[in-house]
Design an enzyme around this catalytic site. Structure first.
Site, PDB file in Angstrom:
ATOM      1  N   GLY A  96       0.521  -9.495   2.791  1.00  0.00           N
ATOM      2  CA  GLY A  96      -0.675  -8.802   3.223  1.00  0.00           C
ATOM      3  C   GLY A  96      -1.927  -9.253   2.499  1.00  0.00           C
ATOM      4  O   GLY A  96      -2.987  -9.405   3.114  1.00  0.00           O
ATOM      5  N   ASP A 126       3.620  -6.685  -4.187  1.00  0.00           N
ATOM      6  CA  ASP A 126       3.544  -5.250  -3.886  1.00  0.00           C
ATOM      7  C   ASP A 126       4.502  -4.403  -4.705  1.00  0.00           C
ATOM      8  O   ASP A 126       4.777  -3.267  -4.348  1.00  0.00           O
ATOM      9  CB  ASP A 126       3.786  -5.007  -2.391  1.00  0.00           C
ATOM     10  N   CYS A 151       4.683  -0.304   0.824  1.00  0.00           N
ATOM     11  CA  CYS A 151       3.953  -0.074   2.073  1.00  0.00           C
ATOM     12  C   CYS A 151       4.908   0.177   3.231  1.00  0.00           C
ATOM     13  O   CYS A 151       4.524   0.761   4.239  1.00  0.00           O
ATOM     14  CB  CYS A 151       3.020  -1.241   2.366  1.00  0.00           C
ATOM     15  N   CYS A 194      19.447  -0.431  -8.474  1.00  0.00           N
ATOM     16  CA  CYS A 194      18.838   0.467  -7.494  1.00  0.00           C
ATOM     17  C   CYS A 194      18.749  -0.292  -6.179  1.00  0.00           C
ATOM     18  O   CYS A 194      19.535  -1.220  -5.956  1.00  0.00           O
ATOM     19  CB  CYS A 194      17.470   0.978  -7.966  1.00  0.00           C
TER      20      CYS A 194
END
Length: 359
Positions: free
Chosen positions: A49, A137, A197, A321
């Site tokens: 992005g 991100d 996002c 995770c």
């Protein structure tokens, strides 16, 4: 104003001389500044992005070389905001799009790097560039990039977007005097997190706005014009249509450097010598866990890290995770409690992806 970061080329090609004529007419930039841009070697972390408009703007500006780091492939959901990719690019490496758009615009060379950055390899892979723009991100990736820039004394143009808000600033651990050093941890403490996002969404045009501002800051550093965002944070509110700024000052010189946690790609069969701890939530682990992994949700682990570290009995632990961010936060807590820990690189998503590649 800071001194120019890059020495100028002796000359531009005739084609670049004509193509960049409007730049060269800018007061303060001129031919000298354009030749500095053409000599610059810039690392762009991520072709998503923010990386997409950065790559477009810097290629159009005539930057000499872009070293584009991205190991991901284009997904249809990227096309709403990652403007260098096209529908026909879905399934192809994002770095392919970067090479294509740069060659369409200018003489900018793109060197793609499809290696995932880690604390162990980032500085080596980024060595030789003049500055870095980080469009990743996740805070785990941002900390890796920031630590490498500190090690190499490189200026880091940093941006982030989430929902309708964006931030842009510059981190630099060793700027020219009299500028004060500013680091990522001055804005965000180590281990910070934010929802992806993919969870909360992001307004597509905001990515172009933030990416364009990042590219402008890079050109200012390269050419030595204007007032770079070192020591200031630009804050964009797309819903309100506003851009404000806030001062950003360095923390005390005695503040410790951020802790690091090793990443591993494979997990040995757990048993007496290795403990695997999955810190995802109940709804996530029902989709599958690593063999013999112990399930301790992140909140529970953080609330009782010392007890859990003591239960390890000196055995090393591997934290898991979904993508690696929460695992690193858990690992830092156990590390502070004296445990020997590492993180499964990319979490379960990375693990599953590597299994598919090996199949």
């Amino acid at each position: 104003m800071l001194p120019p970061l890059v020495e100028p080329l002796a000359t531009l090609s005739d084609a670049e001389q004509m193509r960049t004529a409007r730049h060269q007419r800018l007061a303060g930039l001129g031919s000298d500044g354009q030749r500095r841009i053409a000599a610059a070697r810039v690392a762009v972390i991520g072709a998503g992005g923010l990386g997409s408009p950065v790559i477009l703007a810097l290629s159009a500006a005539g930057v000499g070389e872009l070293v584009v780091f991205d190991d991901d492939d284009v997904d249809a959901s990227n096309l709403q905001r990652q403007v260098i990719h096209r529908r026909q690019d879905v399934g192809r490496p994002k770095t392919d799009s970067a090479e294509r758009v740069a060659s369409d615009l200018s003489e900018t060379r793109v060197r793609p790097v499809r290696t995932r950055l880690t604390h162990e390899n980032a500085a080596d892979l980024m060595a030789g560039v003049d500055l870095v723009l980080d469009g990743t991100d996740s805070f785990a990736s941002r900390e890796i990039v920031a630590a490498a820039c500190e090690r190499l004394d490189l200026p880091l143009v940093w941006g982030t977007v989430q929902e309708f808000a964006g931030l842009v600033t510059i981190f630099w651990s060793a700027p020219p005097a009299p500028a004060a050093p500013v680091r990522l941890r001055d804005l965000y403490p180590s281990g910070s997190q934010a929802p992806a996002c993919s969870v909360v969404g992001v307004l597509g045009p905001l990515c172009m706005q933030v990416g364009a501002l990042m590219a402008a800051e890079a050109l200012k550093l390269i050419t030595g014009i204007g007032r770079p965002l070192l020591g200031r944070v630009a804050m964009i509110d797309a819903l309100a249509g506003t851009q404000r700024e806030a001062p950003l000052r360095t923390t005390r010189a005695t503040d410790p450097a951020p802790a690091t946690v090793p990443e591993i790609a494979e997990v040995d069969e757990p048993g007496e010598d290795t403990v695997v701890i999955d810190v995802r939530e109940d709804a996530e682990v029902v989709t599958g866990m690593l063999a013999q992994a112990r399930h301790v949700p992140l909140a529970a682990l953080l609330a009782d890290a010392e007890t859990i570290a003591g239960q390890l009995g000196g055995r090393p632990a591997v934290m898991v995770c979904q993508v690696g961010i929460r695992a690193r936060r858990a690992a830092l807590a156990l590390q502070a409690a004296g445990a020997q820990v590492s993180v499964l690189r990319g979490g379960m998503d990375g693990w599953n992806s590597r299994r598919k590649e090996q199949a």
